[in-house]
Design a protein around this motif. Structure first.
Motif, PDB file in Angstrom:
ATOM      1  N   ALA A   1       3.935   3.475 -19.771  1.00  0.00           N
ATOM      2  CA  ALA A   1       4.711   3.126 -18.576  1.00  0.00           C
ATOM      3  C   ALA A   1       4.920   4.378 -17.743  1.00  0.00           C
ATOM      4  O   ALA A   1       4.919   5.479 -18.272  1.00  0.00           O
ATOM      5  CB  ALA A   1       6.021   2.486 -18.975  1.00  0.00           C
ATOM      6  N   PRO A   2       5.115   4.292 -16.485  1.00  0.00           N
ATOM      7  CA  PRO A   2       5.126   3.088 -15.666  1.00  0.00           C
ATOM      8  C   PRO A   2       3.732   2.746 -15.121  1.00  0.00           C
ATOM      9  O   PRO A   2       2.980   3.627 -14.747  1.00  0.00           O
ATOM     10  CB  PRO A   2       6.069   3.436 -14.534  1.00  0.00           C
ATOM     11  N   VAL A   3       3.433   1.470 -15.107  1.00  0.00           N
ATOM     12  CA  VAL A   3       2.141   0.970 -14.654  1.00  0.00           C
ATOM     13  C   VAL A   3       2.369  -0.135 -13.631  1.00  0.00           C
ATOM     14  O   VAL A   3       3.263  -0.963 -13.798  1.00  0.00           O
ATOM     15  CB  VAL A   3       1.316   0.403 -15.831  1.00  0.00           C
ATOM     16  N   VAL A   4       1.551  -0.152 -12.603  1.00  0.00           N
ATOM     17  CA  VAL A   4       1.565  -1.229 -11.606  1.00  0.00           C
ATOM     18  C   VAL A   4       0.157  -1.813 -11.546  1.00  0.00           C
ATOM     19  O   VAL A   4      -0.818  -1.071 -11.459  1.00  0.00           O
ATOM     20  CB  VAL A   4       1.970  -0.701 -10.210  1.00  0.00           C
ATOM     21  N   HIS A   5       0.072  -3.127 -11.605  1.00  0.00           N
ATOM     22  CA  HIS A   5      -1.210  -3.826 -11.449  1.00  0.00           C
ATOM     23  C   HIS A   5      -1.168  -4.560 -10.116  1.00  0.00           C
ATOM     24  O   HIS A   5      -0.393  -5.499  -9.941  1.00  0.00           O
ATOM     25  CB  HIS A   5      -1.422  -4.809 -12.603  1.00  0.00           C
ATOM     26  N   LEU A   6      -1.989  -4.128  -9.183  1.00  0.00           N
ATOM     27  CA  LEU A   6      -2.100  -4.797  -7.888  1.00  0.00           C
ATOM     28  C   LEU A   6      -3.362  -5.654  -7.900  1.00  0.00           C
ATOM     29  O   LEU A   6      -4.477  -5.126  -7.958  1.00  0.00           O
ATOM     30  CB  LEU A   6      -2.171  -3.770  -6.747  1.00  0.00           C
TER      31      LEU A   6
ATOM     32  N   LEU B   1      -3.303   0.217 -11.097  1.00  0.00           N
ATOM     33  CA  LEU B   1      -4.574  -0.466 -11.308  1.00  0.00           C
ATOM     34  C   LEU B   1      -4.734  -1.469 -10.181  1.00  0.00           C
ATOM     35  O   LEU B   1      -3.901  -2.360 -10.017  1.00  0.00           O
ATOM     36  CB  LEU B   1      -4.571  -1.211 -12.645  1.00  0.00           C
ATOM     37  N   VAL B   2      -5.776  -1.314  -9.401  1.00  0.00           N
ATOM     38  CA  VAL B   2      -6.085  -2.255  -8.323  1.00  0.00           C
ATOM     39  C   VAL B   2      -7.321  -3.013  -8.764  1.00  0.00           C
ATOM     40  O   VAL B   2      -8.353  -2.411  -9.045  1.00  0.00           O
ATOM     41  CB  VAL B   2      -6.387  -1.522  -6.997  1.00  0.00           C
ATOM     42  N   ASP B   3      -7.221  -4.337  -8.854  1.00  0.00           N
ATOM     43  CA  ASP B   3      -8.427  -5.092  -9.186  1.00  0.00           C
ATOM     44  C   ASP B   3      -8.763  -6.029  -8.047  1.00  0.00           C
ATOM     45  O   ASP B   3      -7.887  -6.665  -7.478  1.00  0.00           O
ATOM     46  CB  ASP B   3      -8.284  -5.820 -10.532  1.00  0.00           C
ATOM     47  N   GLY B   4     -10.038  -6.046  -7.700  1.00  0.00           N
ATOM     48  CA  GLY B   4     -10.484  -6.918  -6.628  1.00  0.00           C
ATOM     49  C   GLY B   4     -11.918  -6.626  -6.234  1.00  0.00           C
ATOM     50  O   GLY B   4     -12.541  -5.690  -6.731  1.00  0.00           O
ATOM     51  N   VAL B   5     -12.420  -7.442  -5.328  1.00  0.00           N
ATOM     52  CA  VAL B   5     -13.771  -7.260  -4.802  1.00  0.00           C
ATOM     53  C   VAL B   5     -13.661  -6.175  -3.730  1.00  0.00           C
ATOM     54  O   VAL B   5     -13.556  -6.451  -2.545  1.00  0.00           O
ATOM     55  CB  VAL B   5     -14.338  -8.587  -4.249  1.00  0.00           C
ATOM     56  N   ILE B   6     -13.623  -4.933  -4.217  1.00  0.00           N
ATOM     57  CA  ILE B   6     -13.446  -3.773  -3.349  1.00  0.00           C
ATOM     58  C   ILE B   6     -14.763  -2.996  -3.370  1.00  0.00           C
ATOM     59  O   ILE B   6     -14.971  -2.111  -4.200  1.00  0.00           O
ATOM     60  CB  ILE B   6     -12.286  -2.869  -3.856  1.00  0.00           C
ATOM     61  N   GLY B   7     -15.648  -3.370  -2.463  1.00  0.00           N
ATOM     62  CA  GLY B   7     -16.936  -2.689  -2.386  1.00  0.00           C
ATOM     63  C   GLY B   7     -16.785  -1.321  -1.750  1.00  0.00           C
ATOM     64  O   GLY B   7     -15.730  -1.000  -1.188  1.00  0.00           O
TER      65      GLY B   7
ATOM     66  N   PRO C   1     -10.212   3.571   3.533  1.00  0.00           N
ATOM     67  CA  PRO C   1      -8.746   3.625   3.652  1.00  0.00           C
ATOM     68  C   PRO C   1      -8.050   3.932   2.319  1.00  0.00           C
ATOM     69  O   PRO C   1      -6.980   4.545   2.305  1.00  0.00           O
ATOM     70  CB  PRO C   1      -8.360   2.245   4.177  1.00  0.00           C
ATOM     71  N   ILE C   2      -8.677   3.545   1.219  1.00  0.00           N
ATOM     72  CA  ILE C   2      -8.087   3.837  -0.090  1.00  0.00           C
ATOM     73  C   ILE C   2      -8.209   5.330  -0.373  1.00  0.00           C
ATOM     74  O   ILE C   2      -7.254   5.971  -0.829  1.00  0.00           O
ATOM     75  CB  ILE C   2      -8.753   2.980  -1.185  1.00  0.00           C
ATOM     76  N   ARG C   3      -9.368   5.887  -0.083  1.00  0.00           N
ATOM     77  CA  ARG C   3      -9.558   7.344  -0.250  1.00  0.00           C
ATOM     78  C   ARG C   3      -8.576   8.115   0.625  1.00  0.00           C
ATOM     79  O   ARG C   3      -7.975   9.096   0.181  1.00  0.00           O
ATOM     80  CB  ARG C   3     -10.979   7.747   0.124  1.00  0.00           C
ATOM     81  N   GLN C   4      -8.438   7.698   1.878  1.00  0.00           N
ATOM     82  CA  GLN C   4      -7.546   8.400   2.802  1.00  0.00           C
ATOM     83  C   GLN C   4      -6.100   8.357   2.307  1.00  0.00           C
ATOM     84  O   GLN C   4      -5.401   9.371   2.337  1.00  0.00           O
ATOM     85  CB  GLN C   4      -7.644   7.797   4.205  1.00  0.00           C
ATOM     86  N   ALA C   5      -5.662   7.198   1.837  1.00  0.00           N
ATOM     87  CA  ALA C   5      -4.287   7.070   1.346  1.00  0.00           C
ATOM     88  C   ALA C   5      -4.070   7.931   0.107  1.00  0.00           C
ATOM     89  O   ALA C   5      -3.035   8.592  -0.030  1.00  0.00           O
ATOM     90  CB  ALA C   5      -3.968   5.600   1.047  1.00  0.00           C
ATOM     91  N   ALA C   6      -5.057   7.940  -0.798  1.00  0.00           N
ATOM     92  CA  ALA C   6      -4.940   8.752  -2.016  1.00  0.00           C
ATOM     93  C   ALA C   6      -4.943  10.242  -1.672  1.00  0.00           C
ATOM     94  O   ALA C   6      -4.122  11.011  -2.192  1.00  0.00           O
ATOM     95  CB  ALA C   6      -6.071   8.415  -2.981  1.00  0.00           C
ATOM     96  N   GLU C   7      -5.846  10.659  -0.799  1.00  0.00           N
ATOM     97  CA  GLU C   7      -5.922  12.076  -0.412  1.00  0.00           C
ATOM     98  C   GLU C   7      -4.651  12.527   0.290  1.00  0.00           C
ATOM     99  O   GLU C   7      -4.137  13.621   0.017  1.00  0.00           O
ATOM    100  CB  GLU C   7      -7.137  12.315   0.481  1.00  0.00           C
ATOM    101  N   ALA C   8      -4.129  11.694   1.186  1.00  0.00           N
ATOM    102  CA  ALA C   8      -2.913  12.054   1.917  1.00  0.00           C
ATOM    103  C   ALA C   8      -1.730  12.246   0.972  1.00  0.00           C
ATOM    104  O   ALA C   8      -0.847  13.065   1.237  1.00  0.00           O
ATOM    105  CB  ALA C   8      -2.583  10.977   2.962  1.00  0.00           C
TER     106      ALA C   8
ATOM    107  N   VAL D   1      -3.399  -2.244   3.937  1.00  0.00           N
ATOM    108  CA  VAL D   1      -2.084  -2.529   3.345  1.00  0.00           C
ATOM    109  C   VAL D   1      -2.128  -2.329   1.829  1.00  0.00           C
ATOM    110  O   VAL D   1      -1.215  -1.732   1.240  1.00  0.00           O
ATOM    111  CB  VAL D   1      -1.629  -3.959   3.714  1.00  0.00           C
ATOM    112  N   LEU D   2      -3.185  -2.796   1.189  1.00  0.00           N
ATOM    113  CA  LEU D   2      -3.367  -2.613  -0.252  1.00  0.00           C
ATOM    114  C   LEU D   2      -3.418  -1.123  -0.591  1.00  0.00           C
ATOM    115  O   LEU D   2      -2.774  -0.669  -1.553  1.00  0.00           O
ATOM    116  CB  LEU D   2      -4.649  -3.319  -0.697  1.00  0.00           C
ATOM    117  N   ALA D   3      -4.148  -0.343   0.188  1.00  0.00           N
ATOM    118  CA  ALA D   3      -4.243   1.101  -0.040  1.00  0.00           C
ATOM    119  C   ALA D   3      -2.872   1.761   0.077  1.00  0.00           C
ATOM    120  O   ALA D   3      -2.513   2.629  -0.734  1.00  0.00           O
ATOM    121  CB  ALA D   3      -5.222   1.724   0.958  1.00  0.00           C
ATOM    122  N   GLY D   4      -2.107   1.343   1.069  1.00  0.00           N
ATOM    123  CA  GLY D   4      -0.761   1.900   1.249  1.00  0.00           C
ATOM    124  C   GLY D   4       0.156   1.570   0.081  1.00  0.00           C
ATOM    125  O   GLY D   4       0.927   2.424  -0.381  1.00  0.00           O
TER     126      GLY D   4
END
Length: 180
Positions: A31-36, A83-89, A95-102, A67-70
């Motif tokens: 813990a702590p874990v979030v599953h989106l 943990l983000v699970d989805g059809v994220i090609g 936007p996910i990279r940008q949010a993580a890098e920021a 929004v998911l990235a944020g």
């Protein structure tokens, strides 16, 4: 604010086992874990939603992924393992990279990619799932056929059960294979 959090995007076509594997991974991580579950972000559009696999859904999909990235970065910035699970090609990664890098976060990307028949068998057999139509499943499977420079992030889950897939994901995380 803690920066000990990280984000793992667990992707692949429908029927790859993403949600099952994400749930198992979440239960194993300290813990702590979030599953989106990315599908929930699309399902939250009450009026005017367009099926995300349709070409006319591009603007909607860009909004949902932003929004998911944020949300993922927000949780991870406060120390959660996300943990983000989805059809994220790969086309959704910027936007996910940008949010993580920021936020100064570690970002990992693992793609579960069973063969097409396995994805169809699994994807069409899911009870109470909104996407069981073989056409879109085939279409999305083809989108993951060649990931170019991200091909090393692929796990062939065709012959793996959920436990073996979890083990393979954990190994890839440990050896840095999935780091972006």
């Amino acid at each position: 604010m803690s920066t000990d959090g990280s984000i793992l995007v667990l992707s692949g076509p429908p029927g790859a086992g993403k949600t099952t594997v994400a749930r198992l991974l979440a239960s194993l991580r300290p813990a702590p874990v979030v599953h989106l579950h990315a599908d929930d972000f699309w399902a939250n559009i009450v009026h005017g939603a367009v099926s995300p696999y349709r070409p006319e859904a591009d603007a909607q999909n860009a909004t949902v992924v932003r929004v998911l990235a944020g949300a993922a970065a927000g949780y991870a910035a406060d120390g959660y393992q996300v943990l983000v699970d989805g059809v994220i090609g790969p086309w959704f990664l910027p936007p996910i990279r940008q949010a993580a890098e920021a936020a100064g976060l570690d970002l990992h990307y693992a793609v579960l990619r069973p063969d097409e028949q396995t994805a169809l068998d699994r994807g069409t057999a899911r009870p109470d799932h909104p996407l069981t139509d073989p056409g879109p499943i085939r279409h999305m499977h083809r989108q993951f056929a060649d990931l170019g420079e991200l091909e090393s992030h692929v796990l062939d889950s065709s012959l793996l059960d959920s436990t073996a897939t979890v083990d393979a994901v954990l190994l890839g995380l440990a050896d840095g294979r999935f780091r972006l």
